[in-house]
Design a protein around this motif. Sequence first.
Motif, mmCIF file in Angstrom:
data_model
loop_
_atom_site.group_PDB
_atom_site.id
_atom_site.type_symbol
_atom_site.label_atom_id
_atom_site.label_comp_id
_atom_site.label_asym_id
_atom_site.label_seq_id
_atom_site.Cartn_x
_atom_site.Cartn_y
_atom_site.Cartn_z
ATOM 1 N N VAL A 290 66.215 -23.714 53.699
ATOM 2 C CA VAL A 290 64.857 -24.003 53.247
ATOM 3 C C VAL A 290 63.879 -22.926 53.706
ATOM 4 N N PHE A 291 64.101 -22.361 54.902
ATOM 5 C CA PHE A 291 63.125 -21.457 55.494
ATOM 6 C C PHE A 291 62.839 -20.263 54.586
ATOM 7 N N ASP A 292 63.872 -19.600 54.082
ATOM 8 C CA ASP A 292 63.647 -18.449 53.208
ATOM 9 C C ASP A 292 63.335 -18.870 51.775
ATOM 10 N N LEU A 293 63.911 -19.999 51.331
ATOM 11 C CA LEU A 293 63.664 -20.418 49.950
ATOM 12 C C LEU A 293 62.194 -20.766 49.725
ATOM 13 N N VAL A 294 61.512 -21.217 50.756
ATOM 14 C CA VAL A 294 60.097 -21.585 50.588
ATOM 15 C C VAL A 294 59.260 -20.358 50.271
ATOM 16 N N TRP A 295 59.408 -19.283 51.066
ATOM 17 C CA TRP A 295 58.567 -18.118 50.772
ATOM 18 C C TRP A 295 58.996 -17.416 49.497
ATOM 19 N N ILE A 296 60.272 -17.545 49.121
ATOM 20 C CA ILE A 296 60.709 -16.990 47.835
ATOM 21 C C ILE A 296 60.074 -17.773 46.679
ATOM 22 N N ALA A 297 60.028 -19.113 46.810
ATOM 23 C CA ALA A 297 59.370 -19.927 45.780
ATOM 24 C C ALA A 297 57.885 -19.598 45.698
ATOM 25 N N CYS A 298 57.254 -19.333 46.838
ATOM 26 C CA CYS A 298 55.838 -18.951 46.821
ATOM 27 C C CYS A 298 55.632 -17.625 46.092
ATOM 28 N N MET A 299 56.577 -16.695 46.250
ATOM 29 C CA MET A 299 56.479 -15.430 45.519
ATOM 30 C C MET A 299 56.640 -15.653 44.017
ATOM 31 N N ALA A 300 57.496 -16.610 43.634
ATOM 32 C CA ALA A 300 57.643 -16.912 42.210
ATOM 33 C C ALA A 300 56.331 -17.444 41.630
ATOM 34 N N LEU A 301 55.644 -18.313 42.384
ATOM 35 C CA LEU A 301 54.343 -18.806 41.924
ATOM 36 C C LEU A 301 53.315 -17.682 41.871
ATOM 37 N N GLU A 302 53.402 -16.775 42.820
ATOM 38 C CA GLU A 302 52.499 -15.623 42.802
ATOM 39 C C GLU A 302 52.748 -14.758 41.572
ATOM 40 N N TRP A 303 54.009 -14.630 41.179
ATOM 41 C CA TRP A 303 54.352 -13.862 39.975
ATOM 42 C C TRP A 303 53.768 -14.520 38.726
ATOM 43 N N LEU A 304 53.857 -15.851 38.646
ATOM 44 C CA LEU A 304 53.323 -16.551 37.480
ATOM 45 C C LEU A 304 51.813 -16.396 37.373
ATOM 46 N N ALA A 305 51.135 -16.184 38.504
ATOM 47 C CA ALA A 305 49.677 -16.028 38.504
ATOM 48 C C ALA A 305 49.272 -14.566 38.659
ATOM 49 N N ARG A 306 50.122 -13.651 38.213
ATOM 50 C CA ARG A 306 49.847 -12.222 38.428
ATOM 51 C C ARG A 306 48.629 -11.731 37.653
ATOM 52 N N TYR A 307 48.209 -12.467 36.603
ATOM 53 C CA TYR A 307 47.023 -12.076 35.847
ATOM 54 C C TYR A 307 45.754 -12.724 36.394
ATOM 55 N N ASP A 308 45.894 -13.556 37.412
ATOM 56 C CA ASP A 308 44.748 -14.295 37.954
ATOM 57 C C ASP A 308 44.781 -14.190 39.473
ATOM 58 N N PRO A 309 44.087 -13.213 40.062
ATOM 59 C CA PRO A 309 44.142 -13.031 41.519
ATOM 60 C C PRO A 309 43.704 -14.260 42.298
ATOM 61 N N ALA A 310 42.745 -15.015 41.773
ATOM 62 C CA ALA A 310 42.266 -16.195 42.498
ATOM 63 C C ALA A 310 43.368 -17.241 42.631
ATOM 64 N N ARG A 311 44.128 -17.467 41.567
ATOM 65 C CA ARG A 311 45.208 -18.446 41.622
ATOM 66 C C ARG A 311 46.401 -17.928 42.417
ATOM 67 N N ALA A 312 46.591 -16.613 42.444
ATOM 68 C CA ALA A 312 47.727 -16.040 43.179
ATOM 69 C C ALA A 312 47.485 -16.002 44.680
ATOM 70 N N ALA A 313 46.232 -16.148 45.117
ATOM 71 C CA ALA A 313 45.925 -16.008 46.545
ATOM 72 C C ALA A 313 46.577 -17.112 47.372
ATOM 73 N N LEU A 314 46.537 -18.350 46.895
ATOM 74 C CA LEU A 314 47.080 -19.462 47.679
ATOM 75 C C LEU A 314 48.585 -19.344 47.880
#
Length: 282
Positions: A84-108
């Motif tokens: 779980v430890f590494d999968l969590v930050w990897i999942a967060c990077m996936a969400l950051e990728w989906l919000a790559r056109y919106d810096p405000a949404r990618a910040a969280l």
Amino acid sequence: MRTRTIRETRKVPHTIDGRTVLVDEPYDVHVPVPPRDWDRTVRTGVVAVAGIIGAASIGWSTASIGALLDLVVITPAAYAAAAVFDLVWIACMALEWLARYDPARAALPRRAGYVALAIAMAAVGVHGHIEAQLVIGIVGATVSGLAKGLWTLVLAHHATPLDSRTQQWVDIQRAEAGGRLAMVAVRRELTRADALVEAEQAALRTTPDPSPETPEDEAETPDDAPELPGSGPMTIADAVRTAVSCGINEPDAVLRYVRKVADANAKEESVRRTLRMARRTA
């Protein structure tokens, strides 16, 4: 300039015994080959390397943290929790990728990914400390840090922030679409509630519905009331809409008309609810 050969066909006349028909004839066409896109090749290679490093990071962290948790729980549960430890930050990077056109949404998700990474690195370091191999624990913890750092660079390279006006336009469109989607659930909830109310009233009703037409009703109808079409058969909704279109908005008058041309046993509550909907859409 390099070229490649493409085999195509064309129709040509062919004559036998004085009769001509069109037949297919193959021929070769030489078309230029575009130069190799080295930028795309390099990007693909970097993404592949980042994927390999990420997989290695998951494997190392899972093994290290799993060995740490194995001291207090059974082995399958320890290694399942360690993943779980590494999968969590990897999942967060996936969400950051989906919000790559919106810096405000990618910040969280970006901030959450850094927090999860710090926790994973600390857990690996604690395992090294417990095993009296603190240096190995620190070196092992940097594996996850390097993987996260490389993926951060990859995401930053592919991110394409929008200008202020375009971002506002996108936000407005997203809000409108979200509002329409929310109204679907709201209307479904209201329809379900209306159906429950109607079912409850039908179950509690102990007297039969009044007759569809009585002399008293006819006497109460004004002489100057608009003439309603009496052709049928109609559904309750069609009858209500017809009455509204003819200028009849009185619920009792609409109910009498519905029972006359559509359903002699039409429920008053159903007719009133349909009348309210017809008034809103009229």
